[in-house]
Scaffold this motif. Structure first.
Motif, PDB file in Angstrom:
ATOM      1  N   GLN A 133       0.800  -1.254  -0.205  1.00  0.00           N
ATOM      2  CA  GLN A 133       0.074  -0.083  -0.006  1.00  0.00           C
ATOM      3  C   GLN A 133       0.845   1.442  -0.115  1.00  0.00           C
ATOM      4  OE1 GLN A 133      -3.472  -0.205   2.848  1.00  0.00           O
ATOM      5  NE2 GLN A 133      -2.622  -2.197   3.390  1.00  0.00           N
ATOM      6  N   ALA A 134       2.104   1.206   0.534  1.00  0.00           N
ATOM      7  CA  ALA A 134       2.802   2.473   0.685  1.00  0.00           C
ATOM      8  C   ALA A 134       3.387   2.689  -0.718  1.00  0.00           C
ATOM      9  CB  ALA A 134       4.083   2.026   1.404  1.00  0.00           C
ATOM     10  N   ARG A 135       3.344   4.036  -1.179  1.00  0.00           N
ATOM     11  CA  ARG A 135       3.977   4.763  -2.355  1.00  0.00           C
ATOM     12  C   ARG A 135       5.448   4.617  -2.199  1.00  0.00           C
ATOM     13  NH1 ARG A 135      -0.702   9.000  -3.975  1.00  0.00           N
ATOM     14  NH2 ARG A 135      -2.519   7.443  -4.150  1.00  0.00           N
ATOM     15  N   LEU A 236       6.311   1.971  10.960  1.00  0.00           N
ATOM     16  CA  LEU A 236       6.919   2.961  10.337  1.00  0.00           C
ATOM     17  C   LEU A 236       5.963   2.863   8.962  1.00  0.00           C
ATOM     18  CD1 LEU A 236      10.402   2.896  11.428  1.00  0.00           C
ATOM     19  CD2 LEU A 236       8.988   4.843  11.386  1.00  0.00           C
ATOM     20  N   LEU A 237       5.816   1.587   8.511  1.00  0.00           N
ATOM     21  CA  LEU A 237       5.371   1.452   7.016  1.00  0.00           C
ATOM     22  C   LEU A 237       3.680   2.064   6.966  1.00  0.00           C
ATOM     23  CD1 LEU A 237       6.198  -2.096   5.799  1.00  0.00           C
ATOM     24  CD2 LEU A 237       6.004  -0.066   4.485  1.00  0.00           C
ATOM     25  N   VAL A 238       2.960   1.578   8.096  1.00  0.00           N
ATOM     26  CA  VAL A 238       1.539   2.174   8.507  1.00  0.00           C
ATOM     27  C   VAL A 238       1.644   3.599   8.441  1.00  0.00           C
ATOM     28  CG1 VAL A 238      -0.379   2.521  10.268  1.00  0.00           C
ATOM     29  CG2 VAL A 238       0.909   0.062  10.048  1.00  0.00           C
ATOM     30  N   VAL A 240       3.607   5.427   6.735  1.00  0.00           N
ATOM     31  CA  VAL A 240       3.844   5.890   5.276  1.00  0.00           C
ATOM     32  C   VAL A 240       2.659   5.777   4.691  1.00  0.00           C
ATOM     33  CG1 VAL A 240       5.152   5.276   3.229  1.00  0.00           C
ATOM     34  CG2 VAL A 240       6.563   5.453   5.199  1.00  0.00           C
ATOM     35  N   VAL A 241       2.018   4.620   4.742  1.00  0.00           N
ATOM     36  CA  VAL A 241       0.735   4.647   4.126  1.00  0.00           C
ATOM     37  C   VAL A 241      -0.296   5.771   4.364  1.00  0.00           C
ATOM     38  CG1 VAL A 241      -1.393   3.296   3.881  1.00  0.00           C
ATOM     39  CG2 VAL A 241       0.892   2.286   3.812  1.00  0.00           C
ATOM     40  N   LEU A 242      -0.464   6.062   5.821  1.00  0.00           N
ATOM     41  CA  LEU A 242      -1.302   6.868   6.258  1.00  0.00           C
ATOM     42  C   LEU A 242      -0.954   8.403   6.044  1.00  0.00           C
ATOM     43  CD1 LEU A 242      -2.487   5.587   9.808  1.00  0.00           C
ATOM     44  CD2 LEU A 242      -3.927   5.751   7.881  1.00  0.00           C
ATOM     45  N   PHE A 243       0.133   8.888   6.214  1.00  0.00           N
ATOM     46  CA  PHE A 243       0.757  10.253   6.126  1.00  0.00           C
ATOM     47  C   PHE A 243       1.826  10.493   5.030  1.00  0.00           C
ATOM     48  CE2 PHE A 243      -0.096   9.199  10.715  1.00  0.00           C
ATOM     49  CZ  PHE A 243      -1.172   9.683  10.733  1.00  0.00           C
ATOM     50  N   GLY A 244       2.214   9.402   4.256  1.00  0.00           N
ATOM     51  CA  GLY A 244       3.011   9.775   3.141  1.00  0.00           C
ATOM     52  C   GLY A 244       4.483   9.792   3.556  1.00  0.00           C
ATOM     53  N   GLY A 245       5.156  10.494   2.526  1.00  0.00           N
ATOM     54  CA  GLY A 245       6.720  10.380   2.442  1.00  0.00           C
ATOM     55  C   GLY A 245       7.416  10.763   3.758  1.00  0.00           C
TER      56      GLY A 245
END
Length: 261
Positions: A133-135, A236-238, A240-245
């Motif tokens: 899910q992470a960009r 940390l991945l969560v 990134v998914v929720l709040f971005g880079g």
């Protein structure tokens, strides 16, 4: 429930303080109908068998009502009491890695179906689903996947499933009654080092006292401090998914440290 104070919104949920007909103060969250409130209620009841949590008064698909937690300032004594209670909660254990209810972290679904061992559970139920899910760039994805391949080698000694909170950052610990009270769990059978690593990720008042008391009650396995980045990969991945880079650099630093174990 008679609302008396609007506490704003979080993750799309309306938050209120209210009073019941019998005078009890309560906290309520409401939002679109889903399984998220039932999941949180199940986790609170389960954790509450071993540690201080709010009482679940009502759990509907569109609303969760909990007893109000009257907060106080943290103290070293409260931190030590919380550390011992956290160890007792972990030691209460679980039937397996996972949980018999749907998992959520914030509004994001998590797969709580069982897995044979913790490295497999952590890889397939926690890290890889959120990596998809992470960009992230192809190079970053490949680095995380290399770290995942190392999980069986760097996870430390095998332990039975612990009863963990699963999202234990400082905002989910309220200080009340001379100890820490847990809220907003992503509770499941997991690895107890996960909760300790989450506390370290964003800090906690008197964290050294919490950890010291925890170690007196139930010492973690040797090398647990070196494994902190491993257990921080999922939160940390969560983020990134929720709040971005903004959380990408922290994630990739943890990946590098796992690869160096």
């Amino acid at each position: 429930m008679r609302p008396v104070e609007d506490l704003g919104s979080s993750h799309g949920w309306r938050r209120q303080r209210g009073v019941l007909g019998d005078g009890r103060e309560v906290f309520a969250k409401s939002g679109p109908a889903s399984e998220v409130f039932a999941s949180e209620a199940a986790g609170l009841r389960w954790l509450g068998e071993a540690i201080a949590v709010p009482e679940v008064i009502e759990a509907r698909r569109d609303r969760l009502v909990l007893s109000w937690v009257r907060e106080e300032r943290p103290t070293p004594v409260a931190a030590e009491r919380f550390g011992r209670s956290l160890a007792v909660m972990h030691r209460a254990g679980a039937d397996g890695f996972g949980a018999p209810w749907p998992g959520f972290i914030a509004e994001l679904p998590m797969d709580n179906s069982p897995a044979a061992g913790w490295p497999s559970f952590y890889a397939t139920r926690r890290v890889l689903p959120f990596l998809r899910q992470a960009r992230l760039s192809a190079a970053d994805v490949a680095a995380v996947e290399r770290a995942v391949e190392r999980f069986p080698d760097v996870a430390g000694p095998a332990e039975p499933p612990a009863r963990i909170h699963g999202d234990l950052w400082s905002g989910n610990v309220l200080w009340s009654g001379g100890t820490g009270v847990l809220i907003d769990p992503a509770a499941h059978g997991g690895h107890r080092e996960t909760d300790l690593a989450m506390l370290a990720l964003f800090g906690l008042p008197y964290l050294d006292r919490v950890v010291g008391a925890y170690r007196e009650e139930w010492p973690p396995a040797d090398g647990w401090r070196e494994r902190v980045p491993l257990h921080q990969l999922h939160p940390l991945l969560v983020h990134v998914v929720l709040f971005g880079g903004a959380y990408r650099d922290g994630l990739m630093d943890a990946v590098r440290r796992v690869l160096a174990l």
